[in-house]
Motif scaffolding. Sequence first.
Motif, PDB file in Angstrom:
ATOM      1  N   THR A  23     -98.465  36.869 -22.271  1.00  0.00           N
ATOM      2  CA  THR A  23     -97.512  37.958 -22.030  1.00  0.00           C
ATOM      3  C   THR A  23     -96.601  37.615 -20.864  1.00  0.00           C
ATOM      4  O   THR A  23     -95.375  37.829 -20.928  1.00  0.00           O
ATOM      5  CB  THR A  23     -98.260  39.275 -21.720  1.00  0.00           C
ATOM      6  OG1 THR A  23     -99.091  39.608 -22.832  1.00  0.00           O
ATOM      7  CG2 THR A  23     -97.291  40.403 -21.448  1.00  0.00           C
ATOM      8  N   ILE A  27     -92.435  37.162 -21.076  1.00  0.00           N
ATOM      9  CA  ILE A  27     -91.478  37.864 -20.212  1.00  0.00           C
ATOM     10  C   ILE A  27     -90.626  36.863 -19.441  1.00  0.00           C
ATOM     11  O   ILE A  27     -89.400  37.011 -19.337  1.00  0.00           O
ATOM     12  CB  ILE A  27     -92.219  38.804 -19.234  1.00  0.00           C
ATOM     13  CG1 ILE A  27     -92.948  39.906 -20.004  1.00  0.00           C
ATOM     14  CG2 ILE A  27     -91.245  39.404 -18.228  1.00  0.00           C
ATOM     15  CD1 ILE A  27     -93.888  40.728 -19.135  1.00  0.00           C
ATOM     16  N   ILE A  45     -83.722  44.724 -16.027  1.00  0.00           N
ATOM     17  CA  ILE A  45     -85.146  44.654 -16.373  1.00  0.00           C
ATOM     18  C   ILE A  45     -85.374  45.261 -17.747  1.00  0.00           C
ATOM     19  O   ILE A  45     -86.200  44.772 -18.532  1.00  0.00           O
ATOM     20  CB  ILE A  45     -85.991  45.359 -15.300  1.00  0.00           C
ATOM     21  CG1 ILE A  45     -85.955  44.535 -14.002  1.00  0.00           C
ATOM     22  CG2 ILE A  45     -87.432  45.551 -15.779  1.00  0.00           C
ATOM     23  CD1 ILE A  45     -86.675  45.175 -12.838  1.00  0.00           C
ATOM     24  N   GLU A  46     -84.618  46.309 -18.079  1.00  0.00           N
ATOM     25  CA  GLU A  46     -84.735  46.921 -19.397  1.00  0.00           C
ATOM     26  C   GLU A  46     -84.380  45.929 -20.503  1.00  0.00           C
ATOM     27  O   GLU A  46     -85.025  45.887 -21.556  1.00  0.00           O
ATOM     28  CB  GLU A  46     -83.816  48.144 -19.495  1.00  0.00           C
ATOM     29  CG  GLU A  46     -84.278  49.346 -18.691  1.00  0.00           C
ATOM     30  CD  GLU A  46     -83.980  49.219 -17.204  1.00  0.00           C
ATOM     31  OE1 GLU A  46     -84.459  50.070 -16.438  1.00  0.00           O
ATOM     32  OE2 GLU A  46     -83.280  48.258 -16.808  1.00  0.00           O
ATOM     33  N   THR A  49     -87.330  43.444 -20.843  1.00  0.00           N
ATOM     34  CA  THR A  49     -88.496  43.992 -21.546  1.00  0.00           C
ATOM     35  C   THR A  49     -88.207  44.179 -23.034  1.00  0.00           C
ATOM     36  O   THR A  49     -89.095  43.999 -23.865  1.00  0.00           O
ATOM     37  CB  THR A  49     -88.930  45.332 -20.924  1.00  0.00           C
ATOM     38  OG1 THR A  49     -87.822  46.247 -20.923  1.00  0.00           O
ATOM     39  CG2 THR A  49     -89.402  45.132 -19.499  1.00  0.00           C
ATOM     40  N   ALA A  52     -88.432  40.762 -24.603  1.00  0.00           N
ATOM     41  CA  ALA A  52     -89.822  40.294 -24.643  1.00  0.00           C
ATOM     42  C   ALA A  52     -90.712  41.215 -25.484  1.00  0.00           C
ATOM     43  O   ALA A  52     -91.880  40.891 -25.728  1.00  0.00           O
ATOM     44  CB  ALA A  52     -90.386  40.194 -23.229  1.00  0.00           C
ATOM     45  N   ASP A  53     -90.149  42.356 -25.904  1.00  0.00           N
ATOM     46  CA  ASP A  53     -90.884  43.338 -26.704  1.00  0.00           C
ATOM     47  C   ASP A  53     -92.126  43.834 -25.954  1.00  0.00           C
ATOM     48  O   ASP A  53     -93.236  43.876 -26.494  1.00  0.00           O
ATOM     49  CB  ASP A  53     -91.279  42.738 -28.056  1.00  0.00           C
ATOM     50  CG  ASP A  53     -91.751  43.803 -29.048  1.00  0.00           C
ATOM     51  OD1 ASP A  53     -91.344  44.975 -28.876  1.00  0.00           O
ATOM     52  OD2 ASP A  53     -92.530  43.477 -29.957  1.00  0.00           O
ATOM     53  N   VAL A  54     -91.919  44.208 -24.694  1.00  0.00           N
ATOM     54  CA  VAL A  54     -92.994  44.800 -23.889  1.00  0.00           C
ATOM     55  C   VAL A  54     -92.435  46.026 -23.184  1.00  0.00           C
ATOM     56  O   VAL A  54     -91.221  46.210 -23.081  1.00  0.00           O
ATOM     57  CB  VAL A  54     -93.546  43.803 -22.845  1.00  0.00           C
ATOM     58  CG1 VAL A  54     -94.136  42.578 -23.521  1.00  0.00           C
ATOM     59  CG2 VAL A  54     -92.456  43.400 -21.844  1.00  0.00           C
ATOM     60  N   GLY A  55     -93.316  46.866 -22.680  1.00  0.00           N
ATOM     61  CA  GLY A  55     -92.885  48.035 -21.934  1.00  0.00           C
ATOM     62  C   GLY A  55     -92.478  47.674 -20.521  1.00  0.00           C
ATOM     63  O   GLY A  55     -92.844  46.613 -19.992  1.00  0.00           O
ATOM     64  N   LYS A  56     -91.715  48.573 -19.908  1.00  0.00           N
ATOM     65  CA  LYS A  56     -91.263  48.319 -18.539  1.00  0.00           C
ATOM     66  C   LYS A  56     -92.446  48.216 -17.585  1.00  0.00           C
ATOM     67  O   LYS A  56     -92.443  47.414 -16.646  1.00  0.00           O
ATOM     68  CB  LYS A  56     -90.311  49.447 -18.105  1.00  0.00           C
ATOM     69  CG  LYS A  56     -89.537  49.143 -16.843  1.00  0.00           C
ATOM     70  CD  LYS A  56     -88.484  50.215 -16.589  1.00  0.00           C
ATOM     71  CE  LYS A  56     -87.694  49.917 -15.329  1.00  0.00           C
ATOM     72  NZ  LYS A  56     -86.657  50.954 -15.071  1.00  0.00           N
ATOM     73  N   THR A  58     -95.297  47.014 -18.260  1.00  0.00           N
ATOM     74  CA  THR A  58     -95.894  45.687 -18.435  1.00  0.00           C
ATOM     75  C   THR A  58     -95.162  44.654 -17.595  1.00  0.00           C
ATOM     76  O   THR A  58     -95.785  43.761 -17.002  1.00  0.00           O
ATOM     77  CB  THR A  58     -95.867  45.275 -19.918  1.00  0.00           C
ATOM     78  OG1 THR A  58     -96.587  46.242 -20.678  1.00  0.00           O
ATOM     79  CG2 THR A  58     -96.494  43.913 -20.118  1.00  0.00           C
ATOM     80  N   PHE A  59     -93.838  44.760 -17.560  1.00  0.00           N
ATOM     81  CA  PHE A  59     -93.059  43.838 -16.707  1.00  0.00           C
ATOM     82  C   PHE A  59     -93.565  43.889 -15.277  1.00  0.00           C
ATOM     83  O   PHE A  59     -93.817  42.844 -14.653  1.00  0.00           O
ATOM     84  CB  PHE A  59     -91.570  44.194 -16.755  1.00  0.00           C
ATOM     85  CG  PHE A  59     -90.718  43.361 -15.841  1.00  0.00           C
ATOM     86  CD1 PHE A  59     -90.108  42.203 -16.299  1.00  0.00           C
ATOM     87  CD2 PHE A  59     -90.511  43.730 -14.513  1.00  0.00           C
ATOM     88  CE1 PHE A  59     -89.336  41.418 -15.461  1.00  0.00           C
ATOM     89  CE2 PHE A  59     -89.735  42.952 -13.661  1.00  0.00           C
ATOM     90  CZ  PHE A  59     -89.137  41.796 -14.149  1.00  0.00           C
TER      91      PHE A  59
END
Length: 208
Positions: A23, A27, A45-46, A49, A52-56, A58-59
């Motif tokens: 993961t 990112i 950052i949005e 994410t 990368a197909d992850v939630g904020k 998670t970043f």
Amino acid sequence: MTDNVEQVPPAQPGRRAKRSEQTREKIFRAALKLFAERGFNATTIEAITAAADVGKGTFFNYFENKESVLLNYRELQMERVAAFVAANRESDRPLAPLLLELALTLTIEQGQSPGLIQSLLTAVFASDTVQKRMAEAIEGNVQQLALMVGHRQERGELRNDLSPFDIAQGFQRMIFGTMITWSLAPVDPLEESMKRSIELFVNGVLPK
């Protein structure tokens, strides 16, 4: 009497660690790609994410901000230099192809996109903290390379009127200079520009 119940093993910590590293890498790579395409300042950052197909959230589990992504890149470069020196410190390979391999290893991401070079420079000079940490990494890399240079000097393959540190520093500067000028006019692949620069560099450090 003991029930014959199949025991389900708990999740292995190694697997969790591997997924976590995957993961983080996803990112990191998404951020570098966007930096190259949009520039550092224009990348949010949005956007990272989403790519990368992850939630904020998670970043922020992995990176404090966009600048910390660059510091992750700093660590990657230091690891590459250390691994290369460890593997080639006493190598008998000709110097020019050896240094070309190192140069291409250190510029593998930049060689795919001139925009990434410009974006990284923008980010470095915009932050005193990042600038300082990058400068520390450069000095650490030079000290590592000096170990390999010193061994070559002991075998009489390189001139001895310059210190190993000076030669290693000259090589590092040559890489940066070639990389930056190539990013401004990328007519040929970065590898070709590096090859020409390294040939000139090696001719300058051979014994007279």
